[in-house]
Design a protein around this motif. Structure first.
Motif, mmCIF file in Angstrom:
data_model
loop_
_atom_site.group_PDB
_atom_site.id
_atom_site.type_symbol
_atom_site.label_atom_id
_atom_site.label_comp_id
_atom_site.label_asym_id
_atom_site.label_seq_id
_atom_site.Cartn_x
_atom_site.Cartn_y
_atom_site.Cartn_z
ATOM 1 N N ASN A 71 0.871 -1.179 0.000
ATOM 2 C CA ASN A 71 0.000 0.000 0.000
ATOM 3 C C ASN A 71 0.908 1.230 0.000
ATOM 4 N N VAL A 72 0.887 1.981 -1.101
ATOM 5 C CA VAL A 72 1.816 3.103 -1.264
ATOM 6 C C VAL A 72 1.191 4.439 -0.860
ATOM 7 N N ASN B 186 11.864 7.231 -2.874
ATOM 8 C CA ASN B 186 11.978 6.402 -1.672
ATOM 9 C C ASN B 186 11.183 5.107 -1.802
ATOM 10 N N LEU B 187 9.980 5.215 -2.368
ATOM 11 C CA LEU B 187 9.186 4.006 -2.598
ATOM 12 C C LEU B 187 9.888 3.089 -3.595
ATOM 13 N N ILE C 154 11.581 3.313 -10.243
ATOM 14 C CA ILE C 154 12.098 1.980 -9.904
ATOM 15 C C ILE C 154 13.278 1.624 -10.817
ATOM 16 N N ALA C 155 13.122 1.871 -12.106
ATOM 17 C CA ALA C 155 14.215 1.594 -13.040
ATOM 18 C C ALA C 155 15.428 2.448 -12.700
ATOM 19 N N ALA D 131 6.065 0.988 9.240
ATOM 20 C CA ALA D 131 5.108 1.129 10.338
ATOM 21 C C ALA D 131 5.764 1.447 11.677
ATOM 22 N N GLU D 132 7.004 1.012 11.860
ATOM 23 C CA GLU D 132 7.671 1.217 13.150
ATOM 24 C C GLU D 132 8.450 2.526 13.214
ATOM 25 N N PHE D 133 8.467 3.274 12.117
ATOM 26 C CA PHE D 133 9.363 4.425 12.020
ATOM 27 C C PHE D 133 8.601 5.742 11.937
ATOM 28 N N SER D 134 9.213 6.765 12.526
ATOM 29 C CA SER D 134 8.621 8.099 12.443
ATOM 30 C C SER D 134 8.676 8.621 11.010
ATOM 31 N N ALA D 135 9.779 8.356 10.321
ATOM 32 C CA ALA D 135 9.913 8.739 8.914
ATOM 33 C C ALA D 135 9.372 7.599 8.063
ATOM 34 N N GLN D 136 8.253 7.849 7.385
ATOM 35 C CA GLN D 136 7.578 6.804 6.626
ATOM 36 C C GLN D 136 7.375 7.229 5.181
#
Length: 613
Positions: free
Chosen positions: A316-317, A331-332, A376-377, A595-600
């Motif tokens: 889920n982006v 980043n994604l 991505i490429a 999910a565990e990070f402040s920077a997402q």
């Protein structure tokens, strides 16, 4: 322990008389010839249940020491009676709602006159508990610089193991009228401290700092511990009593809120009034905030697939569209390549149309997908191709104008997509046979889009792929959200989870389609993937698995690793890959990168499954 201040039966009777006549002021006389009653104290206002026995009544000259002043949001201040009664169910603190910046200071001894009320954060229909408060106040400062009442220590020994009492069936399962049992239930314990000065010691962070300058900690370091430091939500009975939300009294502009990730420690003493808000319930609003000691948590990287393994992933982006910063795309994309090891098939959720939330009728996502696959490429990944079905405008829920949809990305150097009369938004794909094997009538195609279960929700996207000569069916899902459900701290126990009804119907529709595929070929490789928006133990998951058609593969992991999302300090499963019986000997990975990070880059963790068809 609180100090004791017992009252004699005679005094209690006088107070009762004053209440009955509506004369609540300590200085007011009752009818001619009557005696004066004791002044009304904060514990008289709070009472022994969640709602005040004086709700809607005027009170005068209520005394207390100011323990916290809030100059933003819901403006007001907290006062506490330093001379407590002997009833652990009655709080000695209360919020005074001013509506404007208060003129008092911490340590002021004050007398407050006003009207007692029960304010429900989020509104009555939210199901939230109410905050007992004094509104429309007249405030007199008696003295300044007073010592504050000693903070009550909230810790693993003081918080009960049971979360909440069962609601009263005669009151629609409300707990409002039940006498608090603070030694028995965590919610009762926190409610008995509503508005009081409390403190915690060094505690583990279980919910990262969010954009609203708040984090979640647990005062029970051993409670349902996740492998990487969080606190697992593993059943409807595992609410995790030690979780507590932390905010600060100081505006962020004056005092930046610390950045913390799951597994970090909030060290030292954190102290301030205990509040209740609509975004998480009981919250320690820190007057004194501890110091964050960073842990060693790092984003995970999954194992690359072997040459003869097919890697299927879901991600889920979070409302991706071309108006997002290029850094989000980059980043994604980096995560797809480095953390997910460039899966062969990647089902994406929340791909928005070409202008995002601009509500002008645009439905194409060609620009969004072109920009993402190029990123991505550029990150060293494969030249992914994509397949999807464009939705009807504003018919699939999500952000108005955004037209989110599921999309398949696939690496054509490793896997091929079987095109079969591509469907449109309103045409259902079906199951047929070809050379004795199952096949789709439309690929890509939507599953049963006219079914009311999918009204204002994303329709499942089905696709037929071939890997090394073997056919694999993938169904990309994004079930209805939990919006509208009551929180764990709801006034109703158990909380009302109204959104489950629709997801149950959606799960039944997908399960029925998978059963059609298996009826055509019992050994068919079918994967139902995506943001299911429900837990692996939920009725939704059970409906997807009905009859053995599918199995939620995240359950193949040890319990301490089963989560893809962190909500209010609870690490939980929302994203799933379910497999048919023909998918054997697979390796599953919930890849923890967000999910565990402040920077997402998204609020969800992607899921990857590798197997040999």
């Amino acid at each position: 322990m609180r100090s004791s201040h017992p009252r004699s039966a005679a005094v209690a009777a006088l107070v009762a008389t004053a209440l009955a006549t509506g004369l609540l002021a300590g200085t007011a006389d009752a009818a001619e010839g009557a005696v004066s009653a004791d002044p009304i104290r904060i514990h008289d206002i709070q009472g022994t249940t969640r709602t005040s026995p004086l709700n809607g009544k005027p009170v005068a000259d209520v005394q207390g020491i100011v323990t916290g002043v809030r100059t933003y949001g819901s403006r007001g201040f907290w006062i506490q009676d330093p001379d407590a009664d002997d009833d652990p169910a009655t709080s000695e603190g209360i919020f005074v709602f001013t509506g404007s910046v208060p003129t008092v200071a911490v340590g002021d001894a004050v007398k407050v006159s006003g009207t007692v009320g029960e304010y429900v954060p989020g509104g009555v229909n939210s199901g939230n508990q109410s905050v007992t408060q004094i509104a429309k106040p007249t405030v007199t400062v008696v003295s300044s610089g007073n010592a504050l009442p000693a903070a009550v220590a909230v810790n693993e020994y003081s918080v009960p193991a049971a979360y909440a009492p069962a609601g009263d069936p005669a009151a629609a399962n409300s707990i409002n009228g039940l006498t608090l049992e603070p030694s028995r239930y965590a919610l009762d314990y926190y409610e008995s401290l509503e508005g009081m000065n409390v403190k915690i010691g060094t505690s583990r962070v279980v919910g990262a700092t969010d954009p609203y300058s708040e984090m979640w900690v647990t005062v029970k370091g051993w409670e349902n511990t996740a492998k990487r430091g969080g606190t697992l939500y593993g059943s409807y009975e595992s609410q995790n009593t030690g979780r507590l939300q932390i905010q600060q009294l100081a505006p962020v502009a004056q005092q930046p809120f610390p950045v913390a990730n799951v597994g970090d420690k909030l060290t030292g003493t954190t102290e301030g009034p205990l509040d209740f808000n609509q975004f998480g319930g009981y919250t320690l609003v820190a007057r004194t905030l501890g110091t964050v000691k960073a842990g060693t948590l790092a984003p995970e990287k999954t194992k690359p697939q072997a040459a003869n393994e097919l890697a299927v992933a879901t991600y889920n982006v979070e409302n991706l569209d071309p108006t997002d910063p290029q850094t989000k795309f980059d980043n994604l994309a980096k995560a797809v390549v480095e953390n997910l090891a460039s899966p062969d098939i990647l089902a994406l959720e929340e791909i928005q149309d070409d202008n995002g939330a601009k509500n002008d009728g645009t439905v194409s996502a060609e620009q969004t997908l072109t920009k993402f696959t190029a990123a991505i490429a550029g990150a060293g990944g494969p030249a992914y191709q994509w397949r999807s079905v464009t939705p009807e405008n504003n018919k699939d829920g999500g952000e108005p104008g955004g037209n989110i949809r599921q999309v398949f990305l696939f690496n054509p150097a490793r896997v091929s997509f079987t095109e079969r009369a591509p469907g449109d938004a309103v045409t259902a794909t079906g199951v047929t046979t070809e050379n004795g094997k199952a096949a789709l009538t439309h690929s890509p195609g939507r599953i049963d889009p006219a079914n009311p279960a999918w009204a204002d929700s994303r329709k499942p996207l089905a696709g037929e792929f071939v890997f090394k000569g073997k056919t694999v069916f993938v169904i990309a899902n994004h079930f209805s959200s939990k919006g509208g459900d009551e929180g764990l701290t709801s006034v109703h126990q158990p909380p009302v989870r109204s959104s489950e009804a629709k997801r149950l119907l959606q799960a039944q529709a997908v399960n029925g389609f998978v059963k059609q595929l298996l009826a055509a070929d019992k050994n068919a490789s079918v994967l139902a993937v995506g943001d299911i928006n429900d837990f692996e133990f939920s009725g939704t998951a059970q409906a997807l698995e009905d009859g053995g058609a599918l199995y939620s593969a995240i359950k193949s992991l040890p319990k301490a690793e089963r989560y893809s999302y962190v909500y209010q300090g609870n690490a939980q499963v929302l994203d799933q890959i379910l497999v048919s019986p023909g998918v054997k000997n697979y390796a599953y990975d919930s890849v923890h990168i967000n999910a565990e990070f402040s920077a997402q880059n998204s609020d969800h963790d992607p899921q990857v499954l590798r197997f040999r068809p």
